[in-house]
Scaffold this active site. Structure first.
Site, PDB file in Angstrom:
ATOM      1  N   HIS A 151       0.846  -1.181   0.000  1.00  0.00           N
ATOM      2  CA  HIS A 151       0.000   0.000   0.000  1.00  0.00           C
ATOM      3  C   HIS A 151       0.888   1.239   0.000  1.00  0.00           C
ATOM      4  O   HIS A 151       1.685   1.429   0.929  1.00  0.00           O
ATOM      5  CB  HIS A 151      -0.882  -0.027   1.255  1.00  0.00           C
ATOM      6  CG  HIS A 151      -2.116   0.807   1.176  1.00  0.00           C
ATOM      7  ND1 HIS A 151      -2.100   2.167   1.008  1.00  0.00           N
ATOM      8  CD2 HIS A 151      -3.416   0.462   1.250  1.00  0.00           C
ATOM      9  CE1 HIS A 151      -3.338   2.625   0.998  1.00  0.00           C
ATOM     10  NE2 HIS A 151      -4.168   1.609   1.142  1.00  0.00           N
ATOM     11  N   HIS A 177      -3.170   3.417  11.161  1.00  0.00           N
ATOM     12  CA  HIS A 177      -1.936   4.197  11.237  1.00  0.00           C
ATOM     13  C   HIS A 177      -2.036   5.321  12.268  1.00  0.00           C
ATOM     14  O   HIS A 177      -3.115   5.740  12.665  1.00  0.00           O
ATOM     15  CB  HIS A 177      -1.563   4.770   9.862  1.00  0.00           C
ATOM     16  CG  HIS A 177      -2.568   5.720   9.278  1.00  0.00           C
ATOM     17  ND1 HIS A 177      -3.787   5.316   8.807  1.00  0.00           N
ATOM     18  CD2 HIS A 177      -2.530   7.058   9.077  1.00  0.00           C
ATOM     19  CE1 HIS A 177      -4.462   6.347   8.342  1.00  0.00           C
ATOM     20  NE2 HIS A 177      -3.718   7.421   8.501  1.00  0.00           N
ATOM     21  N   GLU A 228      -4.659  15.393  10.005  1.00  0.00           N
ATOM     22  CA  GLU A 228      -5.510  15.211   8.836  1.00  0.00           C
ATOM     23  C   GLU A 228      -6.919  15.740   9.102  1.00  0.00           C
ATOM     24  O   GLU A 228      -7.536  15.402  10.106  1.00  0.00           O
ATOM     25  CB  GLU A 228      -5.597  13.721   8.475  1.00  0.00           C
ATOM     26  CG  GLU A 228      -4.256  13.048   8.263  1.00  0.00           C
ATOM     27  CD  GLU A 228      -4.384  11.533   8.155  1.00  0.00           C
ATOM     28  OE1 GLU A 228      -5.527  11.027   8.219  1.00  0.00           O
ATOM     29  OE2 GLU A 228      -3.359  10.859   8.002  1.00  0.00           O
ATOM     30  N   HIS A 267      -8.365  13.816  12.371  1.00  0.00           N
ATOM     31  CA  HIS A 267      -7.486  12.884  13.053  1.00  0.00           C
ATOM     32  C   HIS A 267      -6.161  13.617  13.247  1.00  0.00           C
ATOM     33  O   HIS A 267      -5.371  13.739  12.305  1.00  0.00           O
ATOM     34  CB  HIS A 267      -7.299  11.601  12.242  1.00  0.00           C
ATOM     35  CG  HIS A 267      -8.577  10.878  11.962  1.00  0.00           C
ATOM     36  ND1 HIS A 267      -8.906  10.400  10.715  1.00  0.00           N
ATOM     37  CD2 HIS A 267      -9.621  10.576  12.769  1.00  0.00           C
ATOM     38  CE1 HIS A 267     -10.093   9.811  10.766  1.00  0.00           C
ATOM     39  NE2 HIS A 267     -10.540   9.915  12.002  1.00  0.00           N
ATOM     40  N   HIS A 270      -6.021   5.751  13.898  1.00  0.00           N
ATOM     41  CA  HIS A 270      -7.255   5.664  13.117  1.00  0.00           C
ATOM     42  C   HIS A 270      -7.032   4.711  11.948  1.00  0.00           C
ATOM     43  O   HIS A 270      -5.939   4.190  11.751  1.00  0.00           O
ATOM     44  CB  HIS A 270      -7.732   7.037  12.648  1.00  0.00           C
ATOM     45  CG  HIS A 270      -6.720   7.792  11.840  1.00  0.00           C
ATOM     46  ND1 HIS A 270      -5.590   8.351  12.369  1.00  0.00           N
ATOM     47  CD2 HIS A 270      -6.678   8.097  10.518  1.00  0.00           C
ATOM     48  CE1 HIS A 270      -4.892   8.969  11.436  1.00  0.00           C
ATOM     49  NE2 HIS A 270      -5.528   8.820  10.287  1.00  0.00           N
TER      50      HIS A 270
END
Length: 429
Positions: free
Chosen positions: A286, A329, A335, A359, A365
Site C-alpha cells: 500500500h 496508522h 488530517e 485525526h 485511526h
C-alpha cells in the site's frame, strides 16, 4: 461577458484584456496607460522572492483601488482565525455530519463557519478550515487579506466574479482565490455548501514529482485562470475585508471589480479533479497517501507541508495479497477530511457527503470493523472504486477545533465506537 478560460499553468505569465487595446505594449506602467486606465501592481510575494516563487500581476483599472472610505469593524459571525485558543484541543478522533444550510437568508460570507485551524495570519503559517452554506448570491464584495482561499464545493455551483475575471466551479472541482483579490460569489442554484481552506502560509503550488517523472498527478495545463471581465458600476458597494482575523466593512462609491485588463502570474484559478492522474501500486502493498497530492503549501522544512491538498478519487485497485483500504496508522501529520460524494473506502457508514473528520497528530485511526472484515476476506480481483470523491487537508500543525465546532449537534458523540468489536488476534509470543 461570458466566462472564457485560458491555461493557468503554474509559473506561466498570462495576458488578457476585456477591451481591445487595454493592455499596454512593451511597458507595464507608461506615463498614460491605454484608454486612460490606471496601472496598479498586485504583489502576492515579497518583491525580492526567488524568481520561481515571485507572484505578481499588473492590473489596468477604471479607478485606483486606493479610492475608498475607511473600514469599520463588523461582527465576525461564526468566522474564526488563529491562534485558535478559545477552547482546549482534545486528542480525540472527531467527526461531524453535514451541517444544514438553513432557511434564513445567508450569502457566502454570512454562511461561513470555522471548524478548525492552526497557526495564525500574523505569523503567515497554518490554515483555517471553514464550511460555507449559502442560499442567496452576494451583493457585496469580499476580500481575504489573511490568506488564499481554496474552495471545494460539495453542493451547488458557484460563480466567482473576481477582480481578474469569472470562474464557475461546482462539485468535483476546486477554485483558489489568492490573498488580497476581491470577489463576489453568485449562486447558480438555490443552495450551495462546501469547504474552504484559508491558507495563511506559502501559496499552494504543484508538488515535486521526484521518481514519478513528468507525467503523474496534476498537470499544469489543466489549471484554468479567467480572462478579464469587469463591472462599470457607479453605485454604492459594500466591501467586506478579512484582516488579522477580523471582518471589516467599507463603502465604495463604485464596484471594485473594474479591472479591464491584466497580465502576470498572480490570479485566481480552478481545477477539475477528474483530470488528476492517479498513481497506485500494480503489484503488492500500500503506497503512502502522498501519491494523491494535488497541491502543496510548503512550510520551509523540506518535505514537511504547511498544508497538502490530497484527493481520493475513483480509481482501480489491483494490488495482490494486500489489504486495499487505508491501513491502521498513526501519523505525525494531522488530517482533516471531507467528502464531496459517494462513500469513502475506509468507512462503511457514518462519513457522509458534506461531513468532516479530524485525526490529529498521532491519533490512531483507520478502517472501521465492517470495512476491515470485508477487505480482509475479499476476492482480490481488479476492482474499481467509482462514484466517490473524498479529500484531505494534511498539515504539520494540529487542527484545533473551534468552540462552535465542538458544540455542534452534528458532532458524532459515538465516533470512537466505529473501532469497537475488533477481537484479539494472533497467538503472541
Amino acid at each position: 461577458m461570458s466566462e472564457l478560460k485560458h491555461q493557468c499553468g503554474f509559473g506561466n505569465l498570462h495576458a488578457t484584456e476585456a477591451v481591445p487595446g487595454a493592455l499596454p505594449q512593451g511597458q507595464n506602467s507608461p506615463q498614460r496607460a491605454p484608454r486612460g486606465l490606471y496601472a496598479e501592481v498586485l504583489s502576492g510575494s515579497a518583491f525580492t522572492a526567488p524568481r520561481a516563487e515571485n507572484l505578481s500581476s499588473w492590473l489596468y483599472k477604471l479607478r485606483p483601488s486606493a479610492m475608498h472610505a475607511p473600514f469599520r469593524r463588523m461582527a465576525n459571525g461564526l468566522l474564526r482565525s488563529g491562534p485558535f485558543n478559545e477552547v482546549e484541543t482534545p486528542p480525540n478522533r472527531l467527526r461531524w455530519e453535514p451541517l444544514p444550510i438553513g432557511e434564513s437568508p445567508a450569502d457566502f460570507v454570512q454562511g461561513l463557519a470555522t471548524i478548525a485551524g492552526s497557526g495564525e495570519p500574523a505569523a503567515q503559517s497554518g490554515v483555517a478550515v471553514h464550511v460555507y452554506r449559502a442560499n442567496r448570491s452576494m451583493e457585496r464584495i469580499f476580500v481575504c487579506n489573511d490568506g488564499e482561499l481554496m474552495m471545494v464545493p460539495q453542493l451547488g455551483q458557484l460563480l466567482l466574479f473576481t477582480e481578474l475575471g469569472k470562474l464557475t466551479v461546482g462539485a468535483g472541482e476546486i477554485a483558489v482565490v489568492p490573498r488580497g483579490v476581491k470577489f463576489r460569489v453568485e449562486l447558480s442554484e438555490k443552495q450551495a455548501r462546501g469547504y474552504v481552506c484559508e491558507n495563511y502560509g506559502a501559496p499552494f503550488r504543484l508538488p515535486e514529482l521526484g521518481p514519478l517523472g513528468s507525467q503523474g498527478l496534476a498537470q499544469p495545463r489543466d489549471f484554468l485562470a479567467p480572462v478579464a471581465a469587469f463591472e462599470d458600476r457607479d453605485e454604492p458597494c459594500e466591501v467586506v475585508s478579512k484582516f488579522m482575523g477580523g471582518l471589516w466593512s467599507a463603502q465604495w462609491k463604485h464596484s471594485p471589480l473594474d479591472v479591464v485588463a491584466w497580465h502576470g502570474r498572480y490570479a485566481p484559478y480552478k481545477y477539475d479533479l477528474s483530470r488528476f492522474m492517479v498513481i497506485n501500486t500494480v503489484s503488492h502493498d500500500h503506497a503512502d497517501p502522498s501519491i494523491f497530492t494535488v497541491l502543496t503549501s510548503p512550510s520551509g522544512a523540506p518535505g514537511v507541508a504547511n498544508c497538502d491538498f490530497v484527493i481520493f478519487p475513483p480509481r482501480w485497485l489491483v494490488a495482490e495479497h494486500t489489504f486495499r483500504p487505508p491501513w491502521f496508522h498513526r501519523n505525525v501529520m494531522s488530517e482533516l477530511m471531507g467528502l464531496v460524494r459517494g462513500v469513502y473506502d475506509a468507512k462503511a457508514e457514518g462519513f457522509l457527503p458534506g461531513g468532516i473528520s479530524i485525526h490529529n497528530s498521532m491519533s490512531a485511526h483507520g478502517p472501521d470493523l465492517a470495512t476491515y472484515e470485508k477487505a480482509s476476506s475479499a476476492d482480490l480481483k481488479p476492482h474499481k472504486i467509482e462514484d466517490t470523491l473524498a479529500f484531505m487537508w494534511e498539515s504539520r500543525y494540529v487542527f484545533r477545533p473551534t468552540q462552535y465546532a465542538l458544540g455542534l449537534r452534528e458532532l458524532q458523540k459515538d465516533y470512537d465506537a466505529v473501532w469497537d468489536g475488533f477481537k484479539k488476534s494472533g497467538t503472541g509470543a
